[in-house]
Scaffold this active site. Structure first.
Site, mmCIF file in Angstrom:
data_model
loop_
_atom_site.group_PDB
_atom_site.id
_atom_site.type_symbol
_atom_site.label_atom_id
_atom_site.label_comp_id
_atom_site.label_asym_id
_atom_site.label_seq_id
_atom_site.Cartn_x
_atom_site.Cartn_y
_atom_site.Cartn_z
ATOM 1 N N SER A 1 26.357 64.336 62.620
ATOM 2 C CA SER A 1 26.866 63.117 61.985
ATOM 3 C C SER A 1 26.662 63.185 60.479
ATOM 4 O O SER A 1 25.997 64.099 59.963
ATOM 5 C CB SER A 1 26.145 61.880 62.544
ATOM 6 O OG SER A 1 24.757 61.925 62.221
ATOM 7 N N ASP B 1 21.883 70.343 65.938
ATOM 8 C CA ASP B 1 21.425 68.959 65.863
ATOM 9 C C ASP B 1 20.488 68.693 67.031
ATOM 10 O O ASP B 1 20.578 69.344 68.074
ATOM 11 C CB ASP B 1 22.607 67.988 65.916
ATOM 12 C CG ASP B 1 22.237 66.593 65.422
ATOM 13 O OD1 ASP B 1 22.435 66.338 64.219
ATOM 14 O OD2 ASP B 1 21.740 65.786 66.229
ATOM 15 N N ASP C 1 15.867 70.687 67.642
ATOM 16 C CA ASP C 1 14.924 69.746 67.037
ATOM 17 C C ASP C 1 14.161 70.536 65.989
ATOM 18 O O ASP C 1 13.352 71.417 66.323
ATOM 19 C CB ASP C 1 13.970 69.195 68.105
ATOM 20 C CG ASP C 1 12.924 68.248 67.524
ATOM 21 O OD1 ASP C 1 12.855 68.094 66.286
ATOM 22 O OD2 ASP C 1 12.162 67.662 68.322
ATOM 23 N N ASN D 1 19.701 70.232 56.255
ATOM 24 C CA ASN D 1 20.192 68.874 56.064
ATOM 25 C C ASN D 1 19.506 67.838 56.957
ATOM 26 O O ASN D 1 19.505 66.653 56.633
ATOM 27 C CB ASN D 1 21.704 68.853 56.340
ATOM 28 C CG ASN D 1 22.259 67.454 56.462
ATOM 29 O OD1 ASN D 1 22.491 66.760 55.466
ATOM 30 N ND2 ASN D 1 22.465 67.000 57.700
ATOM 31 N N TYR E 1 8.919 59.326 53.606
ATOM 32 C CA TYR E 1 10.246 59.856 53.282
ATOM 33 C C TYR E 1 10.261 60.420 51.868
ATOM 34 O O TYR E 1 10.695 61.557 51.632
ATOM 35 C CB TYR E 1 11.282 58.741 53.441
ATOM 36 C CG TYR E 1 12.713 59.186 53.293
ATOM 37 C CD1 TYR E 1 13.443 59.607 54.397
ATOM 38 C CD2 TYR E 1 13.352 59.160 52.059
ATOM 39 C CE1 TYR E 1 14.765 59.998 54.276
ATOM 40 C CE2 TYR E 1 14.670 59.556 51.921
ATOM 41 C CZ TYR E 1 15.379 59.964 53.036
ATOM 42 O OH TYR E 1 16.694 60.366 52.905
ATOM 43 N N LYS F 1 10.766 64.348 50.711
ATOM 44 C CA LYS F 1 11.889 64.743 49.862
ATOM 45 C C LYS F 1 11.416 65.308 48.522
ATOM 46 O O LYS F 1 12.018 66.241 47.976
ATOM 47 C CB LYS F 1 12.829 63.556 49.652
ATOM 48 C CG LYS F 1 13.494 63.056 50.934
ATOM 49 C CD LYS F 1 14.305 64.135 51.618
ATOM 50 C CE LYS F 1 15.124 63.588 52.778
ATOM 51 N NZ LYS F 1 15.942 64.623 53.438
#
Length: 259
Positions: free
Chosen positions: A23, A44, A70, A97, A163, A167
């Site tokens: 997605s 995915d 995973d 990604n 998060y 990142k």
């Protein structure tokens, strides 16, 4: 005066592995590469989602195959990377990604679990995948690694510390590996998407998206996954051979805007 060099802008025939490709930006990336003639490994955590995207690509006449993966599972990474390289006869491009939404307060009892899962999926997975792919990248005529981070690595939002930390780690990892692998001709770059229409932002009401985009971005709108995917493609072209260690915001001017 040196002779002008004709550098290729084609990924025709190259093999690319995209994580989180069922997605959003991953799906768009898989389709953009396939449209340009690359052989795409659609991976995915959702096996059904990966198969659906691979089938979409196949229906257009391009080459793709789905793998359930995973990225938080180290043994699964080693297995899938090996299977992809065996299936396509090599591996040229890695696009890290895959990501998850992590929103948790520092004093929440669930913080430790949220931190562990966020770091595992959005940071630790990257070097694991790269390590598994290195033997194949070293044999490639066009070895490319693109890590997808976020503008949360460049400026933070409350309740997103796992998060943001993950990142931010991706941007530092990118620079470090660019230096380490550069002499082998392997380029390592990073994209920091801003507000993009993906499954993660889908839950945000449309009116809130509009308000935020007009207030924060120079372009006054959310971006589409394809706009990120095309930047990823650009970083992987044979002609992009002198670009490495870059951290590139694809954010509609969010980080450039002061007020």
């Amino acid at each position: 005066m040196s002779e002008f060099k004709q550098l290729s802008r084609s990924v025709q025939g190259l093999s690319v592995l995209v994580t989180g490709a069922a997605s959003g930006m991953g799906r768009a990336t898989a389709r953009v590469f396939a449209d340009e003639g690359a052989h795409v490994a659609v991976t995915d955590v959702s096996a059904d989602g990966a198969k659906l995207v691979a089938d979409e690509i196949g229906a257009s006449g391009a080459t793709a195959r789905a793998w359930a993966l995973d990225v938080g599972d180290a043994s699964a990474i080693d297995r899938v990377v090996g299977e992809v390289a065996a299936h396509f006869g090599g591996l040229d491009i890695i696009v890290n990604n895959a990501g998850i939404s992590v929103r948790v307060a520092i004093d929440d009892p669930a913080y430790e679990d949220a931190w562990a899962r966020g770091i595992a999926v959005m940071l630790t997975a990257h070097p694991r995948i790269i390590r598994a792919a290195l033997p194949y990248l070293r044999k490639s005529p066009c070895p490319r690694i693109v890590n997808i981070a976020s503008t949360e690595a460049l400026g933070a939002t409350a309740l997103h510390s796992p998060y943001s930390a993950a990142k931010g780690g991706v941007t530092s990892l990118t620079r470090s590996l660019a230096v380490e692998l550069g002499r082998e001709g392997i380029t390592v770059n990073c994209i920091c998407p801003g507000p993009i229409r993906t499954a993660i932002t889908e839950r945000i009401p449309e009116e809130h998206k509009i308000i935020y985009a007009k207030r924060r971005t120079a372009l006054g709108r959310y971006g589409d996954p394809e706009e990120v995917a095309h930047m990823t493609l650009s970083l992987c072209l044979p002609a992009a051979s002198f670009l490495t260690g870059a951290v590139i915001p694809v954010d509609g001017g969010l980080m450039a805007r002061n007020a």
